[in-house]
Structure formats: structure tokens, C-alpha cells
Write an enzyme that holds these catalytic residues in place. Structure first.
Site, PDB file in Angstrom:
ATOM      1  CE  LYS A  83      23.874  43.111  41.268  1.00  0.00           C
ATOM      2  NZ  LYS A  83      24.809  42.223  40.567  1.00  0.00           N
TER       3      LYS A  83
ATOM      4  N   GLY B 115      24.736  29.490  40.497  1.00  0.00           N
ATOM      5  CA  GLY B 115      25.765  30.408  41.006  1.00  0.00           C
ATOM      6  C   GLY B 115      25.184  31.801  41.135  1.00  0.00           C
TER       7      GLY B 115
ATOM      8  CB  VAL C 131      21.847  20.636  30.902  1.00  0.00           C
ATOM      9  CG1 VAL C 131      21.186  20.842  29.544  1.00  0.00           C
ATOM     10  CG2 VAL C 131      20.982  21.218  32.007  1.00  0.00           C
TER      11      VAL C 131
ATOM     12  NE  ARG D 264      31.952  37.157  33.080  1.00  0.00           N
ATOM     13  CZ  ARG D 264      31.440  37.624  31.931  1.00  0.00           C
ATOM     14  NH1 ARG D 264      30.240  37.219  31.527  1.00  0.00           N
ATOM     15  NH2 ARG D 264      32.105  38.479  31.192  1.00  0.00           N
TER      16      ARG D 264
ATOM     17  CG  HIS E 260      18.139  51.008  68.584  1.00  0.00           C
ATOM     18  ND1 HIS E 260      17.844  49.685  68.350  1.00  0.00           N
ATOM     19  CD2 HIS E 260      17.018  51.593  69.048  1.00  0.00           C
ATOM     20  CE1 HIS E 260      16.580  49.473  68.679  1.00  0.00           C
ATOM     21  NE2 HIS E 260      16.040  50.614  69.106  1.00  0.00           N
TER      22      HIS E 260
HETATM   23  P1  FAD Z   1      35.708  43.426  32.054  1.00  0.00           P
HETATM   24  O1  FAD Z   1      34.760  44.227  32.843  1.00  0.00           O
HETATM   25  O2  FAD Z   1      35.216  42.215  31.358  1.00  0.00           O
HETATM   26  O3  FAD Z   1      36.379  44.425  31.012  1.00  0.00           O
HETATM   27  C1  FAD Z   1      37.270  44.009  30.037  1.00  0.00           C
HETATM   28  C2  FAD Z   1      37.161  44.950  28.866  1.00  0.00           C
HETATM   29  O4  FAD Z   1      38.249  44.683  27.977  1.00  0.00           O
HETATM   30  C3  FAD Z   1      35.898  44.771  28.021  1.00  0.00           C
HETATM   31  O5  FAD Z   1      35.202  45.999  27.935  1.00  0.00           O
HETATM   32  C4  FAD Z   1      36.404  44.337  26.653  1.00  0.00           C
HETATM   33  O6  FAD Z   1      35.662  44.894  25.586  1.00  0.00           O
HETATM   34  C5  FAD Z   1      37.813  44.889  26.647  1.00  0.00           C
HETATM   35  N1  FAD Z   1      38.731  44.164  25.780  1.00  0.00           N
HETATM   36  C6  FAD Z   1      38.945  42.824  25.725  1.00  0.00           C
HETATM   37  N2  FAD Z   1      39.894  42.532  24.824  1.00  0.00           N
HETATM   38  C7  FAD Z   1      40.287  43.713  24.286  1.00  0.00           C
HETATM   39  C8  FAD Z   1      41.236  44.055  23.289  1.00  0.00           C
HETATM   40  N3  FAD Z   1      41.990  43.140  22.695  1.00  0.00           N
HETATM   41  N4  FAD Z   1      41.355  45.363  22.965  1.00  0.00           N
HETATM   42  C9  FAD Z   1      40.612  46.317  23.551  1.00  0.00           C
HETATM   43  N5  FAD Z   1      39.701  46.042  24.511  1.00  0.00           N
HETATM   44  C10 FAD Z   1      39.554  44.758  24.876  1.00  0.00           C
HETATM   45  N6  FAD Z   1      31.021  41.775  40.008  1.00  0.00           N
HETATM   46  C11 FAD Z   1      30.822  42.396  41.188  1.00  0.00           C
HETATM   47  O7  FAD Z   1      31.794  42.692  41.897  1.00  0.00           O
HETATM   48  N7  FAD Z   1      29.563  42.722  41.618  1.00  0.00           N
HETATM   49  C12 FAD Z   1      28.470  42.420  40.895  1.00  0.00           C
HETATM   50  O8  FAD Z   1      27.354  42.727  41.312  1.00  0.00           O
HETATM   51  C13 FAD Z   1      28.645  41.758  39.647  1.00  0.00           C
HETATM   52  N8  FAD Z   1      27.581  41.454  38.888  1.00  0.00           N
HETATM   53  C14 FAD Z   1      27.777  40.848  37.667  1.00  0.00           C
HETATM   54  C15 FAD Z   1      26.668  40.524  36.913  1.00  0.00           C
HETATM   55  C16 FAD Z   1      26.823  39.903  35.685  1.00  0.00           C
HETATM   56  C17 FAD Z   1      25.604  39.559  34.861  1.00  0.00           C
HETATM   57  C18 FAD Z   1      28.135  39.621  35.211  1.00  0.00           C
HETATM   58  C19 FAD Z   1      28.329  38.976  33.863  1.00  0.00           C
HETATM   59  C20 FAD Z   1      29.245  39.941  35.964  1.00  0.00           C
HETATM   60  C21 FAD Z   1      29.082  40.546  37.215  1.00  0.00           C
HETATM   61  N9  FAD Z   1      30.162  40.862  38.020  1.00  0.00           N
HETATM   62  C22 FAD Z   1      29.970  41.460  39.241  1.00  0.00           C
HETATM   63  C23 FAD Z   1      31.544  40.564  37.611  1.00  0.00           C
HETATM   64  C24 FAD Z   1      32.221  41.841  37.064  1.00  0.00           C
HETATM   65  O9  FAD Z   1      31.460  42.336  35.983  1.00  0.00           O
HETATM   66  C25 FAD Z   1      33.635  41.514  36.622  1.00  0.00           C
HETATM   67  O10 FAD Z   1      34.344  40.916  37.689  1.00  0.00           O
HETATM   68  C26 FAD Z   1      34.359  42.777  36.193  1.00  0.00           C
HETATM   69  O11 FAD Z   1      33.690  43.411  35.131  1.00  0.00           O
HETATM   70  C27 FAD Z   1      35.794  42.439  35.775  1.00  0.00           C
HETATM   71  O12 FAD Z   1      36.434  43.593  35.348  1.00  0.00           O
HETATM   72  P2  FAD Z   1      37.598  43.528  34.252  1.00  0.00           P
HETATM   73  O13 FAD Z   1      37.975  44.941  33.998  1.00  0.00           O
HETATM   74  O14 FAD Z   1      38.627  42.570  34.668  1.00  0.00           O
HETATM   75  O15 FAD Z   1      36.928  42.921  32.948  1.00  0.00           O
HETATM   76  P1  NAD Z   2      29.464  30.849  39.369  1.00  0.00           P
HETATM   77  O1  NAD Z   2      30.812  30.269  39.385  1.00  0.00           O
HETATM   78  O2  NAD Z   2      29.047  31.770  40.436  1.00  0.00           O
HETATM   79  O3  NAD Z   2      28.373  29.682  39.369  1.00  0.00           O
HETATM   80  C1  NAD Z   2      28.315  28.711  38.389  1.00  0.00           C
HETATM   81  C2  NAD Z   2      27.485  27.556  38.905  1.00  0.00           C
HETATM   82  O4  NAD Z   2      27.254  26.675  37.823  1.00  0.00           O
HETATM   83  C3  NAD Z   2      28.186  26.757  40.003  1.00  0.00           C
HETATM   84  O5  NAD Z   2      27.294  26.521  41.050  1.00  0.00           O
HETATM   85  C4  NAD Z   2      28.597  25.477  39.289  1.00  0.00           C
HETATM   86  O6  NAD Z   2      28.647  24.354  40.136  1.00  0.00           O
HETATM   87  C5  NAD Z   2      27.479  25.342  38.267  1.00  0.00           C
HETATM   88  N1  NAD Z   2      27.812  24.548  37.092  1.00  0.00           N
HETATM   89  C6  NAD Z   2      29.003  24.472  36.437  1.00  0.00           C
HETATM   90  N2  NAD Z   2      28.892  23.660  35.375  1.00  0.00           N
HETATM   91  C7  NAD Z   2      27.603  23.221  35.335  1.00  0.00           C
HETATM   92  C8  NAD Z   2      26.866  22.388  34.461  1.00  0.00           C
HETATM   93  N3  NAD Z   2      27.435  21.840  33.409  1.00  0.00           N
HETATM   94  N4  NAD Z   2      25.570  22.171  34.735  1.00  0.00           N
HETATM   95  C9  NAD Z   2      24.968  22.743  35.817  1.00  0.00           C
HETATM   96  N5  NAD Z   2      25.618  23.538  36.679  1.00  0.00           N
HETATM   97  C10 NAD Z   2      26.918  23.790  36.435  1.00  0.00           C
HETATM   98  O7  NAD Z   2      29.325  31.517  37.921  1.00  0.00           O
HETATM   99  P2  NAD Z   2      28.275  32.551  37.342  1.00  0.00           P
HETATM  100  O8  NAD Z   2      27.041  32.575  38.162  1.00  0.00           O
HETATM  101  O9  NAD Z   2      28.193  32.253  35.894  1.00  0.00           O
HETATM  102  O10 NAD Z   2      29.041  33.915  37.541  1.00  0.00           O
HETATM  103  C11 NAD Z   2      30.306  34.151  36.890  1.00  0.00           C
HETATM  104  C12 NAD Z   2      31.135  35.107  37.666  1.00  0.00           C
HETATM  105  O11 NAD Z   2      30.551  36.401  37.672  1.00  0.00           O
HETATM  106  C13 NAD Z   2      31.299  34.667  39.086  1.00  0.00           C
HETATM  107  O12 NAD Z   2      32.649  34.301  39.270  1.00  0.00           O
HETATM  108  C14 NAD Z   2      30.968  35.847  39.932  1.00  0.00           C
HETATM  109  O13 NAD Z   2      32.034  36.179  40.777  1.00  0.00           O
HETATM  110  C15 NAD Z   2      30.712  36.986  38.957  1.00  0.00           C
HETATM  111  N6  NAD Z   2      29.456  37.638  39.350  1.00  0.00           N
HETATM  112  C16 NAD Z   2      29.416  38.267  40.556  1.00  0.00           C
HETATM  113  C17 NAD Z   2      28.241  38.834  40.991  1.00  0.00           C
HETATM  114  C18 NAD Z   2      28.208  39.497  42.326  1.00  0.00           C
HETATM  115  O14 NAD Z   2      29.272  39.797  42.854  1.00  0.00           O
HETATM  116  N7  NAD Z   2      27.039  39.739  42.902  1.00  0.00           N
HETATM  117  C19 NAD Z   2      27.101  38.753  40.209  1.00  0.00           C
HETATM  118  C20 NAD Z   2      27.162  38.091  39.002  1.00  0.00           C
HETATM  119  C21 NAD Z   2      28.364  37.548  38.581  1.00  0.00           C
END
Ligand code: FAD
Ligand code: NAD
Length: 470
Positions: free
Chosen positions: A55, A187, A242, A278, A449
Site C-alpha cells: 500500500k 490475481g 507459462v 499463496r 453530500h
Molecule cells: P502471516 O502474516 O504470514 O504471519 C505468520 C507469521 O508466522 C510470520 O511472521 C512467520 O515468520 C511466523 N512463523 C511461521 N512459522 C513459525 C514458526 N515455526 N515459529 C515462529 N514463527 C513462525 N491482506 C489484506 O487483507 N489486505 C491487503 O491489502 C493485503 N495485501 C497483501 C499484499 C501482499 C504482497 C501479500 C503477500 C499479502 C497481502 N495480504 C493482504 C494478505 C495478508 O498479508 C495475509 O492474509 C496475512 O498476513 C495473514 O496473516 P497470518 O497471521 O495468518 O500470517
Molecule cells: P490470487 O489467488 O489472488 O491470484 C492468483 C492468480 O493466478 C489467479 O487469477 C489464478 O487463476 C492465476 N494462476 C494460477 N496458476 C497460474 C499459472 N500457472 N499461470 C498463470 N496464472 C495462474 O493470488 P495472489 O495474487 O498470489 O495473492 C495471494 C493471496 O494474497 C490472495 O489469496 C489474496 O487474498 C492475498 N492478497 C490480498 C490482497 C488484498 O486484500 N488487497 C493483496 C495482495 C494479496
């Protein structure tokens, strides 16, 4: 050296949105709680390499594009911006650092002990923690909450090196603007990070296996988003897979194929982002020692946040449901409240989703496709941002709001928005669904508004055929 510590009421494994919220709630409820996190900073994927840094770059790149393109000039603001990518990255890193330190502060405030290390089950109630100091620790919990999150799904034949072939973490930290960035997966991550780099000057090509972008999106909204992004210059190759990637000095050569089969094709890029989803992360947890097993996707199943083993709980990305930070937070609160003996549950029907592109996408509840598949009779109300006064004044008229309501009861079943600032509007709809509101309730609620939220009210009015502003 092995040190042994006292027993806790709750040990949370993972310091992301699931883990840190669980630990804080446990502290608030007077439970003796520790959170084991192996990263050097708290906040998990979300704060360190997910929601927050993405963000930060979306915000900065949006302002840069406005200043560099016709948007500012149209407003009578003549500037010639110069991109300082290093500074853009630095401010992102500073903000992230402040946020992760904020969680440390919250831990202190709510009496949560942070154990800095990686946890592994020794038994269902005992964890071995490999501490960051090099020492080891054995801790026992009456309840252990697994909140270990998720990791990028790998793509066979396209090996992530975070040099030229990137996962989202790599794509959040590039030192240069790619000439050509190929994104695999249309995605949420692909479209958000693709938008960042396109705004900063990259040519961006998105390759998607399916014949549509963001398969979870309401079809009409998905088409609108694709049109908007294509107009901005993002190229889409749908129905394409791919097969392989080769890195040749600073160029990645991709072999593509039509998803339905056909003749192979080559495509070259400076950088490739693999964003095909993921998968749950349970690496090195030693699940067997606890009597637990992940399914074929690596996922730990839950029933009311309980795992198959009494006293072990699972929440967040590591278990079923959407991989969203706010879903993880909801599960964290409910799980701890249940552990504390309270009645608590997550309403999965009221979890909103947002895609932070421009225009933004936000939705909650069912899509038209889902309602049709369920054979549910429903009414639709729509309103275009073209007719919204605030959007017009701001020159941000792309998009629409769509309200879906039950044909008989009028109860809101879903709201889908494509447009400016809709991420801030969707909570109102989630509240509506929580309160079992009708479309009429929304239509009869006064909205300020001039705001974009009036488009939502107009769409609700349209469910009953009395939309007034179009
Ligand atoms: P995580 O945030 O993955 O946290 C898990 C933690 O556990 C990690 O810090 C890891 O180091 C730790 N851990 C793992 N195994 C162990 C172990 N054995 N011992 C100790 N620690 C351990 N979601 C949204 O809602 N809005 C968004 O805008 C958004 N944007 C995203 C953008 C990107 C690029 C990505 C990758 C994800 C985004 N997400 C977004 C998804 C969001 O980040 C996840 O849904 C969220 O972080 C999940 O929370 P969690 O606590 O389940 O896992
Ligand atoms: P995603 O599930 O949103 O999208 C993955 C896309 O890749 C899908 O459209 C799928 O059809 C496509 N795909 C799968 N296999 C493929 C292949 N072999 N070749 C080409 N296309 C393929 O997954 P993401 O974008 O990697 O995000 C992962 C997770 O992180 C999501 O579940 C999302 O909820 C979370 N996330 C959330 C936000 C947000 O809330 N704004 C932002 C980033 C990530």
C-alpha cells in the site's frame, strides 16, 4: 543449551495479523500469553512484506503518476516530477518499521511475552523454540494457537531467485524500474504490484491461465477492472500458461503456451513476478509430534478454530478461508474468546475484500454468479460513478456500484464496487450484512453530500426502481 520456562495459558506461534491479534486479545482477557515469532520484527507477512509495503508503494506511485501525467495538468497544476526510487523505498521501509515497532508496544501494553525464535512441536502441549540468540527453549501451553501464515505458491519451471524472477517480496524491493515486467497470475498481488511498476514507468504484461482476471470477482466488476487497467496500458494475456523460464544475464525468457494447447511462444522481460497464489506455511513445525497432519495443500483444517488435536487451534492464512489480514484478525479474536470460555464466532459472510488498484475494487457477500449457481432469486441495483457528483468534480468517474438483494426479503446479499475510494465504503456494506439490513435500509439512510458514498445509496434505491440521480 536448553532452557525450560513456565507454562502459559496460551502460546501463539506466529506474529502476523492472526498471531499478534490473538496474543493481544489473550493478554486483554487476563490469560498468561506468549507469542513465538522467528522473524526479527513482528507483524508477519502483512506488515513486513505484504499489505503495508504494497500500500505504501501503491500510494506513492499513484501520486507520482498523477503528477507526471495529465491528471495534475488538467487541474491547473504544472509540475515535472522526478522519480527518486531509493527514497520511495526508504519511506516505505520507515513506515513498515514504525508499524512493526507498534506491535511490540502493543505487546508490552497487553502483557504479551514475545519469544524471538522458531517454534517446533515436541508434544501436543510443548514447543521447542530455536531462539534468535542461538539458544533453545522449551515452553508449555495449555492452549497452542498455530498462526504460521502462508508463503508464495511456486510455479514449476519458473524458479524464483528474487533477482530477475521475483515473488511479491522481491517485487516490493526492486532497485530499478523494470523496462518490461511480466506478471504471472492476474490475481490481487499481480494487479496491485503490476499497477505500482506500470505507474513508475514499466511496460507490464500480465499472463493469466484462466480466461478472466481475478476469478473470485463478480464477472461484471472483473470485466470493468480489466478494461480500466488495459486503458492504463497494462497488457493482458488470458488463457495462457507459462511452461518455463530461463534467465540469460539480465533478461528472462519465458516459454508460453495457450492454456487450451497450441503452438509455444517466447516472451522476454527484464523481470518476472510470480503471483499465482499463496499456500499455507507449516514448514518445520513438527506437526507429527503433536499428532497433527496437513492436507495435500499443506492446509491445517479447523472446526470453530479447533484443530484435530484438543488444545491446538489454527487461525489465519494457515487454515481455510480467504487469505486476508482482517479475516485473520477476526479468527484471532473469536479463537481466543472461545479459549477464554466466551461465546464467539466469525461471520464469514460479512468479510469484505478489496483490490487496491485504481479504480479500486471492493466487495462483500455473494457475486451474481454465486447467486445464480445457488438458484437464488435476487434483485440488482446499479449506479455508475459517471453520475456521482463528487466523482465528477474529482475527474474519477470510472466504475459502478452494484447492490444485490434477496427478491423476497430485500436482504442485502452482496455489494460490489469498482471506483474511487471504494475501499473506505465497503465497511458500511459489511455492517449492513452483519445487521441483516435490506436494500431499502441502505436507500433510506442519509449519506453525506458530496461524497462517493452517495453512489451506494443510489444503487440501493435502484434495487426498488427509484434511483434519483441518473
Ligand atoms: P502471516 O502474516 O504470514 O504471519 C505468520 C507469521 O508466522 C510470520 O511472521 C512467520 O515468520 C511466523 N512463523 C511461521 N512459522 C513459525 C514458526 N515455526 N515459529 C515462529 N514463527 C513462525 N491482506 C489484506 O487483507 N489486505 C491487503 O491489502 C493485503 N495485501 C497483501 C499484499 C501482499 C504482497 C501479500 C503477500 C499479502 C497481502 N495480504 C493482504 C494478505 C495478508 O498479508 C495475509 O492474509 C496475512 O498476513 C495473514 O496473516 P497470518 O497471521 O495468518 O500470517
Ligand atoms: P490470487 O489467488 O489472488 O491470484 C492468483 C492468480 O493466478 C489467479 O487469477 C489464478 O487463476 C492465476 N494462476 C494460477 N496458476 C497460474 C499459472 N500457472 N499461470 C498463470 N496464472 C495462474 O493470488 P495472489 O495474487 O498470489 O495473492 C495471494 C493471496 O494474497 C490472495 O489469496 C489474496 O487474498 C492475498 N492478497 C490480498 C490482497 C488484498 O486484500 N488487497 C493483496 C495482495 C494479496
Amino acid at each position: 543449551m536448553l532452557r525450560v520456562m513456565n507454562t502459559y495459558d496460551v502460546i501463539v506461534i506466529g506474529g502476523g495479523p492472526a498471531g499478534y491479534n490473538a496474543a493481544i486479545r489473550a493478554g486483554q482477557l487476563g490469560l498468561r500469553v506468549a507469542c513465538v515469532e522467528g522473524r526479527p520484527t513482528l507483524g508477519g507477512t502483512c506488515l513486513n512484506v505484504g499489505c503495508m509495503p504494497s500500500k505504501a508503494l501503491l500510494h506513492a506511485s499513484e501520486l507520482y503518476e498523477d503528477a507526471a501525467g495529465p491528471a495534475f495538468a488538467k487541474l491547473g497544476i504544472e509540475v515535472k516530477p522526478m522519480l527518486n526510487l531509493a527514497q520511495m523505498m526508504l519511506q516505505k521501509d520507515d513506515s513498515v518499521a514504525a508499524l512493526t515497532r507498534g506491535i511490540e508496544h502493543l505487546f508490552r501494553k497487553h502483557h504479551v511475552e514475545w519469544i524471538r525464535g522458531w517454534a517446533q512441536f515436541e508434544t501436543a502441549q510443548r514447543l521447542h523454540v530455536a531462539l534468535a540468540t542461538g539458544e533453545a527453549l522449551s515452553v508449555e501451553g495449555k492452549n497452542i494457537v498455530i498462526a504460521t501464515g502462508s508463503e508464495p505458491t511456486p510455479l514449476p519451471g519458473v524458479v524464483i531467485d528474487n533477482r530477475r524472477i521475483l515473488d511479491s517480496t522481491g517485487a516490493l524491493a526492486l532497485a530499478e524500474v523494470p523496462g518490461h515486467l511480466v506478471v504471472i497470475g492476474a490475481g490481487v498481488i499481480g494487479l496491485e504490484l503490476g499497477s505500482v511498476w506500470r505507474r513508475l514507468g514499466s511496460r507490464v504484461t500480465v499472463i493469466e491461465f484462466l480466461d478472466r482476471i481475478c476469478p473470485a470477482l463478480d464477472g461484471e466488476i472483473g470485466k470493468g477492472l480489466q478494461r480500466a487497467l488495459a486503458r492504463q496500458g497494462m497488457a493482458f494475456r488470458l488463457g495462457t500458461k507459462v511452461m518455463a523460464a530461463e534467465v540469460d544475464s539480465n533478461t528472462v525468457h519465458l516459454s508460453l503456451d495457450a492454456a487450451a494447447g497450441g503452438s509455444p511462444e517466447r516472451l522476454s522481460a527484464d523481470y518476472v513476478l510470480v503471483a499465482i497464489g499463496r499456500r499455507p506455511y507449516v514448514g518445520n513445525l513438527g506437526l507429527e509430534a503433536a499428532g497433527l497432519a496437513a492436507d495435500h495443500r499443506g492446509m491445517l483444517a479447523n472446526s470453530g478454530h479447533r484443530s484435530a488435536v484438543p488444545g491446538i487451534w489454527v487461525i489465519g492464512d494457515v487454515t481455510s478461508g480467504p487469505m486476508l489480514a482482517h479475516k485473520a484478525e477476526e479468527e484471532a479474536i473469536a479463537c481466543i474468546e472461545v479459549i477464554a470460555g466466551q461465546a464467539s464466532a466469525v461471520n464469514y459472510a460479512a468479510i469484505p475484500n478489496v483490490i487496491y488498484t485504481r479504480p479500486e475494487v471492493a466487495w462483500v457477500g455473494k457475486s451474481e454468479e454465486e447467486l445464480k449457481a445457488e438458484g437464488r432469486s435476487y434483485k440488482v441495483g446499479k449506479f455508475s460513478f459517471l453520475a456521482n457528483a463528487r466523482a465528477k468534480i474529482n475527474h474519477e468517474t470510472e466504475g459502478l456500484v452494484k447492490v444485490l438483494a434477496d427478491a423476497e426479503s430485500d436482504r442485502i446479499l452482496g455489494v460490489h464496487m469498482l471506483g474511487p475510494g471504494v475501499s473506505e465504503q465497503i465497511a458500511e456494506c459489511a455492517l449492513g450484512i452483519e445487521f441483516s439490513a435490506s436494500a431499502e435500509d441502505l436507500a433510506l439512510t442519509c449519506h453525506p453530500h458530496p461524497t462517493r458514498s452517495e453512489a451506494l445509496r443510489q444503487a440501493a434505491m435502484d434495487v426498488h426502481g427509484w434511483m434519483m440521480q441518473a
